[in-house]
Design a protein around this motif. Sequence first.
Motif, short mmCIF file in Angstrom:
data_model
loop_
_atom_site.label_atom_id
_atom_site.label_comp_id
_atom_site.label_asym_id
_atom_site.label_seq_id
_atom_site.Cartn_x
_atom_site.Cartn_y
_atom_site.Cartn_z
N PHE A 71 -14.72 16.15 16.33
CA PHE A 71 -15.33 14.81 16.41
C PHE A 71 -15.38 14.31 17.86
N VAL B 138 -7.31 18.35 3.76
CA VAL B 138 -7.30 16.93 4.10
C VAL B 138 -6.00 16.31 3.60
N PRO C 42 -7.85 9.99 10.97
CA PRO C 42 -9.28 10.04 10.62
C PRO C 42 -10.15 10.61 11.73
N TYR C 43 -9.57 10.77 12.90
CA TYR C 43 -10.36 11.31 14.02
C TYR C 43 -10.21 12.82 14.14
N ASN C 44 -9.43 13.40 13.25
CA ASN C 44 -9.33 14.86 13.22
C ASN C 44 -10.12 15.40 12.04
N TYR C 45 -10.61 16.60 12.22
CA TYR C 45 -11.45 17.22 11.20
C TYR C 45 -10.61 18.19 10.37
N HIS C 46 -10.79 18.14 9.04
CA HIS C 46 -9.92 18.96 8.18
C HIS C 46 -10.67 19.79 7.15
N LEU C 47 -12.00 19.75 7.15
CA LEU C 47 -12.74 20.43 6.08
C LEU C 47 -13.06 21.88 6.45
N MET D 21 -17.49 6.98 11.84
CA MET D 21 -16.21 7.00 12.55
C MET D 21 -15.86 5.66 13.18
N GLN E 280 -14.26 12.81 4.57
CA GLN E 280 -12.83 13.18 4.62
C GLN E 280 -11.95 12.07 4.08
N LYS F 225 -6.76 11.90 -3.05
CA LYS F 225 -5.45 12.54 -3.20
C LYS F 225 -4.34 11.50 -3.29
#
Lengths: 948, 89
Positions: free
Chosen positions: A179, A208, A216-221, B18, B55, B62
């Motif tokens: 991101f 995630v 929320p600023y890191n990508y996990h998908l 974002m 996300q 979850k």
Amino acid sequence: MAAPGLDTFIQEANELLETIGRKVLDMDNVADDDDDELINDIFRTAHTLKGSSGIFELTGIQSTTHILESLLDALRHHEIEFDPVMVDVLLDGFDKVKEMVEVIEDGGDHTEVDVSDVIAQVQGLLPDKEEEEFAEIHIAERSQGDWLTNDARQAAFDAANDGDGSLYGFVMNLEDGIFNFGIDPLRLFDAVLSLGEVLYQEVDASGVPPLADLDPYNYHLQLTALVAIPTANHDQFIEEFDMVAELGEVWYFHSGGATTMDGSAALAVEASGEAIEGIKIPLGPVHEDFLDECAELLAEVDSLAGDAWRERLEGLAHSLPAMLSLTNPDALIHHHAGAMQRYIAQQENGSADGVKQAAVILRRFDEALRNQTAFAVSTTIQSTSTQGAAPATPPGGDDAASASVEGPAEHAIHAAAVDEGSQCLLNIAHTGEMFGKNAIYLPAIQERVGRIGRTMAVACAALGVRDAELQESIAKLFALDEDTAAALVGGALGNVHKALDSLVKVMAGAATVAPAVAAKVEQRGSADRRQGDRHDEKSATPTKRRQRKEAVFGQTIKIEQTHLDQLMEMVGEMVVAKNALPYFERELTTRFGVPEAAAELRERSAVIARISDDLQNLAMRMRMLPVSHAFSRFPRLVRDTARKLGKQFALEMTGDTVMLDKTMIEAIVDPLIHLVRNSMDHGLEDPEGREAAGKPAVGNIHLDAWQEGNHVHIRVGDDGKGIDPDKMRISGVSKGMITHEEAASMSDTEAQNLIFRAGFSSVEKITDLSGRGVGMDVVARSIANVKGVVKMTSKVGQGTDIVLTLPLSLAITKVLIIHQEGQVYGIPAQDVMETISLTPSQIGYSGGRPIIAHRNSVLPLFDLSACFAQQETTLNGVKGEMRVAVLQLGTMRVGLIVERIERDMDIMIKPLPPTLQDLPHITGGSILGDGRLLFILNTEALLDGGEA
Amino acid sequence: MKIDTKKRSVSLPESADMMMVDEVRQALVEMHGRSDKRATIDFSRTNVIDTSIVQLVASASKSFAGLKLTGLDGKPYAARLTALVEGAV
């Protein structure tokens, strides 16, 4: 039509390439400790160039710079050892980029420039990684078995009609910091899916974390798909992934077996799975010091008692606000630092038991910062947030601005702010690159640039520097909407980059921080002072000192040269108009009989004259550039030539800050190149020859500049073999230039000066460097064309010095006003050594020509009227006193007899009208204050005619 | 963006990305602190979302026993979000 802003890009690219070239040459010379910083610096500059070229979709420059970056990247990460040959490769490579810029400037296709040699050379230096480095994209082809890992995928594959072998399965596993590059992975995913028929897609969200742990600023998908893609879209399939090159792993299988894509894609190798280096952002001194503090604290975790350890932890907390405020919010380090700040704030009010936990967190934090990888501290923060902890300071924003004044010592703030500015530049370059690839859309650009603007606002506030231009350009970018044409967005982004670049230069030159900051810094406790001292020590590395010394930037604007020329011309007109005032003052007395008015005018004239002089000086200064603009190419030239000739040279340059008119600098470059090449080719011996002559193997070349009055002197000197006058005599006779008698009567200096005659070359071997016999006379003529003089002194076995003496400016010339046959003439003052009076009794004759003895030498005399008539000077029958201007013409000194000598005067020389341009004795004209026309004499042509 | 703590719902703006993802996350975390049973994210005004929002939805699904997504009718991203919440992918 050229894209808007392309001119600016070309100008900027040339400046960046010049900087790169200079720094690459420094790689040979700097101490090991400074290597990393220098290479990082070159890398950042190259990256900026790559980013800017991306804005204009100049793919050739982008890809070539990227390849060269790969070499720099490997060096800065110590993946390969430095080898001097890398300097050559980098110089050659960036020369190619420069060639591309020139092609673009000429309106050509820059991608036609052949860079295959550059690629091969860099590949040769990176043998272990060549394919990975040069794959245009980081995607790998794997077997379909790797993809078919579950029933759902298998079912989709089985159901697909793959008759034409167009089935592609792919997996996108991108870096968690993606991101930060303004890339939206799902948007990219959808773009790829749109290329064909989607048979299966999977958004794997298993990585995630739940809300409390989610950054929320890191990508996990992880994104997976199976798509039937028409053959026509195969290349585009690969190209779509280009935007995430180096930012993660993408692999695919192609059911048709071996890929049918182009060779560049086939070069791809499987990603290693190691951390991606591309998202790392170099740390500044504040960050580095903070990490050192962390390391020290961790080393003491077992030896310090709980309270003492927590006290040290609180000490760290003092440094964090400054680090946060001066950190680019786009950098991962910013998020980590923010998290750490919140954590420490809570520990201050927490129990001693928290120390042990703090050590664990701190260690992870330290590692994360050093590696700039993500780590999760938020669980701990959230779980302790109910303990009445101090409120967290949000990254950036007003709180950050106020925090900046609590930072470490002012010099550290200064260095850190400049460093952050550089990183923001890097970030904008990245953004431009992504935009050039259609990989980022306007809102994301605006968001990123907005954050950069806020960061810079804080840094500028800390330094007391104005950032209005940057903020204005950012506001313009924000005024655009998504319907705006790409070129305009690119242009606006380019303007932001330009404004930021200027700002960083201003910041680099800002010597002090704002008084308020300094005062608050002064109030800090001793612990912070200690830290400040450490900063001082660290920041005072040789490289830092050098950089600060070099960073003499001010607030500058760029002005077209034609405007400066016009200004200079108008100043010249004003000087002429000012010159009329003394005439009018005289007229007031003699013609109109009002001496009181004349006195009044005299007073006013003095004021006007002073203002006029100041304005003239200012206008001249505006056209001045440091001689370094001419000197900067010589380290490279000397280095390349040394290799070519198999000799060893040391070049020493002094006085490169001496200022000279831009026109003059342009005029002296070629002559200087020729002189330096002559020194290397003919003057300096090879190592064996020098050692045989008792000299060090390395030959010395000096390039010096200094100013004396209204003239600048430039010396090209060497400690080579010198010019043998006997050889010059022999050569002169054999070429028919001089007779045996003339050779015999010549002094050594005169014989050596034969080198300035047209067609003379004493060297038997003609090389491609010099020695074509068209050199030194052309040098002398070129320098004479800019009203300069060349003087040479040479001693056999000791070396040769050639000094060019140049007027500061060509725009306004001082002339000696003389009268002859009722007409007024001007002789360029630089030619006039002195004026003397003669009586006929002082005149003697040699070969029928009049001469006088003057200052221990014989001075031939020429009468100006005879010269006009192209007749020999005879002074028979002349009575009374004669006025003589002693002129220095090249190496010759002569006396010119004129009727009357008036005074010297500043004038602006104008070209003659076409009907008068064939007059060889006149170089131009000007208007005197009383309206009379003044002709400027071409003394050299005049005396050639007179001599004839 | 509109947060209704009583109704335990977050209504996203026309373009959700974002820029506000952390604000949404904090609102949801706060709701989660009171109860992890249910929460609603309303997309009725939202035309465009980015990956960070996807996300966030996955993360929220979850965290809450019953995460409800509303206003998805006719939205191009509806199927993807629904699948995420239902755990189908």
